[in-house]
Motif scaffolding. Structure first.
Motif, PDB file in Angstrom:
ATOM      1  N   LEU A  90       0.823  -1.209   0.000  1.00  0.00           N
ATOM      2  CA  LEU A  90       0.000   0.000   0.000  1.00  0.00           C
ATOM      3  C   LEU A  90       0.858   1.260   0.000  1.00  0.00           C
ATOM      4  O   LEU A  90       0.482   2.273  -0.615  1.00  0.00           O
ATOM      5  N   GLU A  91       2.013   1.202   0.645  1.00  0.00           N
ATOM      6  CA  GLU A  91       2.910   2.358   0.593  1.00  0.00           C
ATOM      7  C   GLU A  91       3.436   2.572  -0.826  1.00  0.00           C
ATOM      8  O   GLU A  91       3.517   3.714  -1.306  1.00  0.00           O
ATOM      9  N   ASP A  92       3.788   1.482  -1.500  1.00  0.00           N
ATOM     10  CA  ASP A  92       4.238   1.599  -2.892  1.00  0.00           C
ATOM     11  C   ASP A  92       3.146   2.207  -3.771  1.00  0.00           C
ATOM     12  O   ASP A  92       3.420   3.061  -4.617  1.00  0.00           O
ATOM     13  N   LEU A  93       1.904   1.755  -3.584  1.00  0.00           N
ATOM     14  CA  LEU A  93       0.803   2.275  -4.395  1.00  0.00           C
ATOM     15  C   LEU A  93       0.541   3.744  -4.073  1.00  0.00           C
ATOM     16  O   LEU A  93       0.200   4.532  -4.958  1.00  0.00           O
ATOM     17  N   TYR A  94       0.697   4.111  -2.815  1.00  0.00           N
ATOM     18  CA  TYR A  94       0.537   5.513  -2.427  1.00  0.00           C
ATOM     19  C   TYR A  94       1.605   6.368  -3.096  1.00  0.00           C
ATOM     20  O   TYR A  94       1.317   7.431  -3.658  1.00  0.00           O
ATOM     21  N   ASP A  95       2.839   5.901  -3.045  1.00  0.00           N
ATOM     22  CA  ASP A  95       3.938   6.662  -3.646  1.00  0.00           C
ATOM     23  C   ASP A  95       3.742   6.815  -5.156  1.00  0.00           C
ATOM     24  O   ASP A  95       4.131   7.833  -5.737  1.00  0.00           O
ATOM     25  N   ALA A  96       3.140   5.799  -5.782  1.00  0.00           N
ATOM     26  CA  ALA A  96       2.874   5.851  -7.221  1.00  0.00           C
ATOM     27  C   ALA A  96       1.599   6.622  -7.549  1.00  0.00           C
ATOM     28  O   ALA A  96       1.267   6.787  -8.725  1.00  0.00           O
ATOM     29  N   ARG A  97       0.879   7.053  -6.502  1.00  0.00           N
ATOM     30  CA  ARG A  97      -0.400   7.761  -6.640  1.00  0.00           C
ATOM     31  C   ARG A  97      -1.431   6.926  -7.397  1.00  0.00           C
ATOM     32  O   ARG A  97      -2.295   7.460  -8.095  1.00  0.00           O
ATOM     33  N   SER A 123      -7.828  -2.970 -23.014  1.00  0.00           N
ATOM     34  CA  SER A 123      -7.128  -1.896 -23.707  1.00  0.00           C
ATOM     35  C   SER A 123      -7.527  -0.539 -23.144  1.00  0.00           C
ATOM     36  O   SER A 123      -6.905   0.475 -23.449  1.00  0.00           O
ATOM     37  N   ARG A 124      -8.565  -0.531 -22.313  1.00  0.00           N
ATOM     38  CA  ARG A 124      -8.986   0.712 -21.681  1.00  0.00           C
ATOM     39  C   ARG A 124      -7.970   1.151 -20.636  1.00  0.00           C
ATOM     40  O   ARG A 124      -7.156   0.351 -20.157  1.00  0.00           O
ATOM     41  N   ASP A 125      -8.051   2.409 -20.244  1.00  0.00           N
ATOM     42  CA  ASP A 125      -7.100   2.943 -19.272  1.00  0.00           C
ATOM     43  C   ASP A 125      -7.823   3.824 -18.259  1.00  0.00           C
ATOM     44  O   ASP A 125      -7.434   4.957 -18.007  1.00  0.00           O
ATOM     45  N   ALA A 126      -8.878   3.283 -17.667  1.00  0.00           N
ATOM     46  CA  ALA A 126      -9.648   4.030 -16.671  1.00  0.00           C
ATOM     47  C   ALA A 126      -8.888   4.069 -15.349  1.00  0.00           C
ATOM     48  O   ALA A 126      -8.021   3.224 -15.069  1.00  0.00           O
ATOM     49  N   ALA A 127      -9.233   5.039 -14.508  1.00  0.00           N
ATOM     50  CA  ALA A 127      -8.584   5.183 -13.203  1.00  0.00           C
ATOM     51  C   ALA A 127      -8.750   3.912 -12.379  1.00  0.00           C
ATOM     52  O   ALA A 127      -9.848   3.383 -12.253  1.00  0.00           O
ATOM     53  N   GLY A 128      -7.655   3.415 -11.851  1.00  0.00           N
ATOM     54  CA  GLY A 128      -7.706   2.243 -10.984  1.00  0.00           C
ATOM     55  C   GLY A 128      -7.605   0.919 -11.693  1.00  0.00           C
ATOM     56  O   GLY A 128      -7.602  -0.126 -11.033  1.00  0.00           O
ATOM     57  N   MET A 129      -7.524   0.931 -13.030  1.00  0.00           N
ATOM     58  CA  MET A 129      -7.339  -0.329 -13.747  1.00  0.00           C
ATOM     59  C   MET A 129      -5.917  -0.851 -13.538  1.00  0.00           C
ATOM     60  O   MET A 129      -4.979  -0.087 -13.329  1.00  0.00           O
ATOM     61  N   ILE A 130      -5.785  -2.171 -13.599  1.00  0.00           N
ATOM     62  CA  ILE A 130      -4.497  -2.837 -13.419  1.00  0.00           C
ATOM     63  C   ILE A 130      -4.113  -3.484 -14.744  1.00  0.00           C
ATOM     64  O   ILE A 130      -4.940  -4.142 -15.393  1.00  0.00           O
ATOM     65  N   HIS A 131      -2.860  -3.303 -15.138  1.00  0.00           N
ATOM     66  CA  HIS A 131      -2.375  -3.877 -16.385  1.00  0.00           C
ATOM     67  C   HIS A 131      -1.062  -4.625 -16.127  1.00  0.00           C
ATOM     68  O   HIS A 131      -0.336  -4.313 -15.172  1.00  0.00           O
ATOM     69  N   VAL A 157       1.098  -1.728  -9.773  1.00  0.00           N
ATOM     70  CA  VAL A 157       0.370  -2.578  -8.838  1.00  0.00           C
ATOM     71  C   VAL A 157       0.906  -4.006  -8.901  1.00  0.00           C
ATOM     72  O   VAL A 157       1.216  -4.630  -7.873  1.00  0.00           O
ATOM     73  N   VAL A 158       1.018  -4.527 -10.106  1.00  0.00           N
ATOM     74  CA  VAL A 158       1.541  -5.890 -10.286  1.00  0.00           C
ATOM     75  C   VAL A 158       2.959  -5.979  -9.732  1.00  0.00           C
ATOM     76  O   VAL A 158       3.310  -6.955  -9.043  1.00  0.00           O
ATOM     77  N   ARG A 159       3.765  -4.960  -9.974  1.00  0.00           N
ATOM     78  CA  ARG A 159       5.153  -4.989  -9.483  1.00  0.00           C
ATOM     79  C   ARG A 159       5.208  -4.927  -7.962  1.00  0.00           C
ATOM     80  O   ARG A 159       6.019  -5.620  -7.331  1.00  0.00           O
ATOM     81  N   ALA A 160       4.345  -4.103  -7.357  1.00  0.00           N
ATOM     82  CA  ALA A 160       4.366  -3.969  -5.891  1.00  0.00           C
ATOM     83  C   ALA A 160       4.020  -5.289  -5.223  1.00  0.00           C
ATOM     84  O   ALA A 160       4.667  -5.694  -4.241  1.00  0.00           O
ATOM     85  N   TRP A 162       3.488 -12.054  -4.184  1.00  0.00           N
ATOM     86  CA  TRP A 162       2.093 -12.266  -4.540  1.00  0.00           C
ATOM     87  C   TRP A 162       1.962 -12.360  -6.058  1.00  0.00           C
ATOM     88  O   TRP A 162       2.709 -11.719  -6.801  1.00  0.00           O
ATOM     89  N   SER A 163       0.997 -13.139  -6.527  1.00  0.00           N
ATOM     90  CA  SER A 163       0.763 -13.261  -7.965  1.00  0.00           C
ATOM     91  C   SER A 163      -0.598 -12.696  -8.339  1.00  0.00           C
ATOM     92  O   SER A 163      -1.488 -12.549  -7.496  1.00  0.00           O
ATOM     93  N   TRP A 164      -0.772 -12.393  -9.617  1.00  0.00           N
ATOM     94  CA  TRP A 164      -1.932 -11.670 -10.133  1.00  0.00           C
ATOM     95  C   TRP A 164      -2.835 -12.583 -10.947  1.00  0.00           C
ATOM     96  O   TRP A 164      -2.366 -13.281 -11.855  1.00  0.00           O
ATOM     97  N   GLY A 165      -4.141 -12.548 -10.627  1.00  0.00           N
ATOM     98  CA  GLY A 165      -5.112 -13.348 -11.365  1.00  0.00           C
ATOM     99  C   GLY A 165      -5.304 -12.903 -12.800  1.00  0.00           C
ATOM    100  O   GLY A 165      -5.844 -13.654 -13.621  1.00  0.00           O
ATOM    101  N   GLY A 166      -4.868 -11.703 -13.136  1.00  0.00           N
ATOM    102  CA  GLY A 166      -4.963 -11.246 -14.511  1.00  0.00           C
ATOM    103  C   GLY A 166      -4.009 -11.960 -15.441  1.00  0.00           C
ATOM    104  O   GLY A 166      -4.154 -11.877 -16.665  1.00  0.00           O
ATOM    105  N   ALA A 167      -3.039 -12.683 -14.871  1.00  0.00           N
ATOM    106  CA  ALA A 167      -2.083 -13.441 -15.678  1.00  0.00           C
ATOM    107  C   ALA A 167      -2.545 -14.880 -15.917  1.00  0.00           C
ATOM    108  O   ALA A 167      -1.885 -15.623 -16.649  1.00  0.00           O
ATOM    109  N   TRP A 168      -3.660 -15.276 -15.283  1.00  0.00           N
ATOM    110  CA  TRP A 168      -4.181 -16.624 -15.502  1.00  0.00           C
ATOM    111  C   TRP A 168      -4.685 -16.758 -16.941  1.00  0.00           C
ATOM    112  O   TRP A 168      -5.088 -15.769 -17.566  1.00  0.00           O
ATOM    113  N   SER A 169      -4.707 -18.010 -17.432  1.00  0.00           N
ATOM    114  CA  SER A 169      -5.256 -18.231 -18.775  1.00  0.00           C
ATOM    115  C   SER A 169      -6.775 -18.188 -18.741  1.00  0.00           C
ATOM    116  O   SER A 169      -7.406 -17.544 -19.589  1.00  0.00           O
TER     117      SER A 169
END
Length: 215
Positions: free
Chosen positions: A91-98, A173-181, A186-189, A195-202
């Motif tokens: 959460l600190e990383d996400l805060y620093d990244a705004r 392909s959208r880029d709305a506020a709060g989306m994760i890509h 977010v994925v890096r933090a 921790w792993s990301w469900g967006g990388a699942w098949s």
């Protein structure tokens, strides 16, 4: 030229009405976090006897976060006690990244209704419930999974999108506020803490979901 501190927003304007523009800054408070025992209000209906983790094995992380409007808020997320420090660091990383988190309160505030929490774009973690589409305990039941901005990062399998109002955001392909890509802050933090990301699942694609176990 350097003016102010790192993180300050610098503005130019006639602040005192004398007809001359001068520099000014908007300074935001620094990141604040505390890790505290859970209360009955924190877990409410999200816990019951027979759940795989007792309340004593959970903690509430109380932390600063940015909202969609660029304002600093204080949110709460309930996680496994052993993971609370890692979550605070994320959460600190996400805060620093705004990175904007729309809302972050325990799912108990929605009567442990995961659908209602997702529809409200609420970031949450612990909820003693079955895995989506199954009967076994989900990783949320152990406090070792977090769903981030679920409305704009929906769960997608076939033609099913959860929450249903998140259907437009199945288009990544959208880029709305709060989306994760893939590969973003977010994925890096989370990855930095294992921790792993469900967006990388098949399949399914669970764009909101991060867990320590990959499930």
């Amino acid at each position: 030229m350097v003016y102010g501190r790192a993180g300050d927003e610098v503005y130019v304007g006639d602040w005192n009405g004398d007809g001359e523009d001068t520099l000014g800054i908007r300074r935001h408070p620094g990141f604040q976090v505390s890790i505290v025992p859970v209360t009955a209000a924190d877990i409410g209906a999200s816990w019951r006897p027979g759940c795989p983790v007792a309340p004593a094995g959970l903690r509430t992380v109380v932390a600063s976060h940015w909202d969609d409007g660029g304002n600093v808020r204080t949110g709460r997320v309930v996680v496994a006690a052993a993971l609370a420090g890692d979550v605070a660091d994320v959460l600190e990383d996400l805060y620093d990244a705004r990175f904007p988190i729309h809302r972050m309160v325990p799912v108990a505030e929605y009567g442990a209704d995961d659908d209602a929490s997702m529809a409200a774009n609420n970031t949450s973690a612990f909820n003693c419930r079955a895995v989506t589409g199954g009967s076994s305990f989900s990783e949320h039941s152990y406090g070792r999974a977090i769903d981030v901005n679920p409305l704009v990062n929906p769960y997608v399998v076939g033609s099913t999108v959860l929450p249903p109002a998140g259907a437009p955001y199945a288009d990544r392909s959208r880029d709305a506020a709060g989306m994760i890509h893939a590969g973003d802050e977010v994925v890096r933090a989370f990855a930095a803490r294992g921790w792993s990301w469900g967006g990388a699942w098949s399949s399914p694609k669970d764009y909101q979901h991060f867990s320590t176990t990959g499930r």
